[in-house]
Enzyme design. Sequence first.
Site, PDB file in Angstrom:
ATOM      1  CE  LYS A   1       1.944  16.819   2.053  1.00 35.32           C
ATOM      2  NZ  LYS A   1       2.872  16.827   3.192  1.00 35.32           N
TER       3      LYS A   1
ATOM      4  CE1 TYR B   1       5.843  12.788   1.021  1.00 32.26           C
ATOM      5  CE2 TYR B   1       3.902  11.551   1.683  1.00 32.26           C
ATOM      6  CZ  TYR B   1       4.488  12.731   1.286  1.00 32.26           C
ATOM      7  OH  TYR B   1       3.729  13.873   1.169  1.00 32.26           O
TER       8      TYR B   1
ATOM      9  NE  ARG C   1      11.750  22.198  -3.331  1.00 33.61           N
ATOM     10  CZ  ARG C   1      11.364  21.360  -2.373  1.00 33.61           C
ATOM     11  NH1 ARG C   1      10.388  20.504  -2.577  1.00 33.61           N
ATOM     12  NH2 ARG C   1      11.950  21.388  -1.195  1.00 33.61           N
TER      13      ARG C   1
ATOM     14  CB  THR D   1       8.933  21.538   5.017  1.00 38.03           C
ATOM     15  OG1 THR D   1       9.854  21.348   3.941  1.00 38.03           O
ATOM     16  CG2 THR D   1       8.244  20.232   5.323  1.00 38.03           C
TER      17      THR D   1
ATOM     18  CG  ASN E   1       3.283  20.234   4.326  1.00 39.18           C
ATOM     19  OD1 ASN E   1       2.533  19.423   3.799  1.00 39.18           O
ATOM     20  ND2 ASN E   1       4.586  20.192   4.188  1.00 39.18           N
TER      21      ASN E   1
ATOM     22  CG  HIS F   1       4.780  16.111  -2.237  1.00 37.14           C
ATOM     23  ND1 HIS F   1       5.959  15.938  -1.559  1.00 37.14           N
ATOM     24  CD2 HIS F   1       5.001  15.653  -3.498  1.00 37.14           C
ATOM     25  CE1 HIS F   1       6.849  15.381  -2.370  1.00 37.14           C
ATOM     26  NE2 HIS F   1       6.294  15.205  -3.558  1.00 37.14           N
TER      27      HIS F   1
ATOM     28  CD  GLU G   1       7.919  13.109  -5.822  1.00 38.62           C
ATOM     29  OE1 GLU G   1       8.693  13.208  -4.868  1.00 38.62           O
ATOM     30  OE2 GLU G   1       7.276  14.073  -6.275  1.00 38.62           O
TER      31      GLU G   1
HETATM   32  P1  CMP Z   1       6.118  16.836   1.706  1.00 37.29           P
HETATM   33  O1  CMP Z   1       6.512  17.880   0.730  1.00 37.29           O
HETATM   34  O2  CMP Z   1       4.864  16.082   1.481  1.00 37.29           O
HETATM   35  O3  CMP Z   1       7.334  15.799   1.800  1.00 37.29           O
HETATM   36  C1  CMP Z   1       7.624  15.075   2.961  1.00 37.29           C
HETATM   37  C2  CMP Z   1       6.771  15.471   4.111  1.00 37.29           C
HETATM   38  O4  CMP Z   1       7.203  15.071   5.379  1.00 37.29           O
HETATM   39  C3  CMP Z   1       6.713  16.981   4.207  1.00 37.29           C
HETATM   40  O5  CMP Z   1       5.994  17.521   3.137  1.00 37.29           O
HETATM   41  C4  CMP Z   1       6.101  17.163   5.586  1.00 37.29           C
HETATM   42  O6  CMP Z   1       4.684  17.087   5.567  1.00 37.29           O
HETATM   43  C5  CMP Z   1       6.651  15.957   6.322  1.00 37.29           C
HETATM   44  N1  CMP Z   1       7.719  16.348   7.241  1.00 37.29           N
HETATM   45  C6  CMP Z   1       8.949  16.780   6.925  1.00 37.29           C
HETATM   46  N2  CMP Z   1       9.661  17.029   8.064  1.00 37.29           N
HETATM   47  C7  CMP Z   1       8.846  16.730   9.089  1.00 37.29           C
HETATM   48  C8  CMP Z   1       8.983  16.769  10.503  1.00 37.29           C
HETATM   49  N3  CMP Z   1      10.126  17.175  11.074  1.00 37.29           N
HETATM   50  N4  CMP Z   1       7.929  16.390  11.261  1.00 37.29           N
HETATM   51  C9  CMP Z   1       6.770  15.971  10.679  1.00 37.29           C
HETATM   52  N5  CMP Z   1       6.582  15.923   9.344  1.00 37.29           N
HETATM   53  C10 CMP Z   1       7.602  16.287   8.563  1.00 37.29           C
END
Ligand code: CMP
Length: 138
Positions: free
Chosen positions: A9, A49, A85, A91, A112, A115, A126
């Site tokens: 990211k 997404y 994963r 997450t 984070n 992804h 994807e």
């Molecule tokens: P990612 O694996 O990119 O897939 C979806 C993303 O949504 C996840 O990582 C997080 O960065 C984001 N995400 C998921 N849950 C939350 C949340 N409760 N608040 C903010 N961001 C979220």
Amino acid sequence: MERSLVLVKPIATERGLAGAIIGRIQGAGLKLTALRMLHMDKAMAEQHYAVHKGKPFFNDLVEHITSKPVIAAVFEGEGAIERIRKLVGATDPAKAEPGTIRRDYGLDIRRNSTHASDSPENAEKEIAIFFKDKEIFR
Ligand code: CMP
């Protein structure tokens, strides 16, 4: 053979962490079969997404992923989805196991760092957003 899409990211790409993140996944025995740096636009982010559309964090998520370039990669291997994963971790970086990518490189749940696809079906969807067939090597 299973495939997974990994996105480094913007927060991690701009901090120079792409090599470390991709290296960890390669180091665990997954095969890198495609790689690309790009700046995602809103339409691409909303497609990637789509399963999160309508959730309270959706707009923030799209805003972050389109803020700066990302690095997209395809990895291949037996059980690739689960193996990656596990390496990436939970997450929320604060809840991720020590030694995982998100724990080490993530700032918060939105930023984070990484992804990774969560199922073979989503991985194939994807991958098709980011790569043409001829851009994926074996
Ligand atoms: P990612 O694996 O990119 O897939 C979806 C993303 O949504 C996840 O990582 C997080 O960065 C984001 N995400 C998921 N849950 C939350 C949340 N409760 N608040 C903010 N961001 C979220």
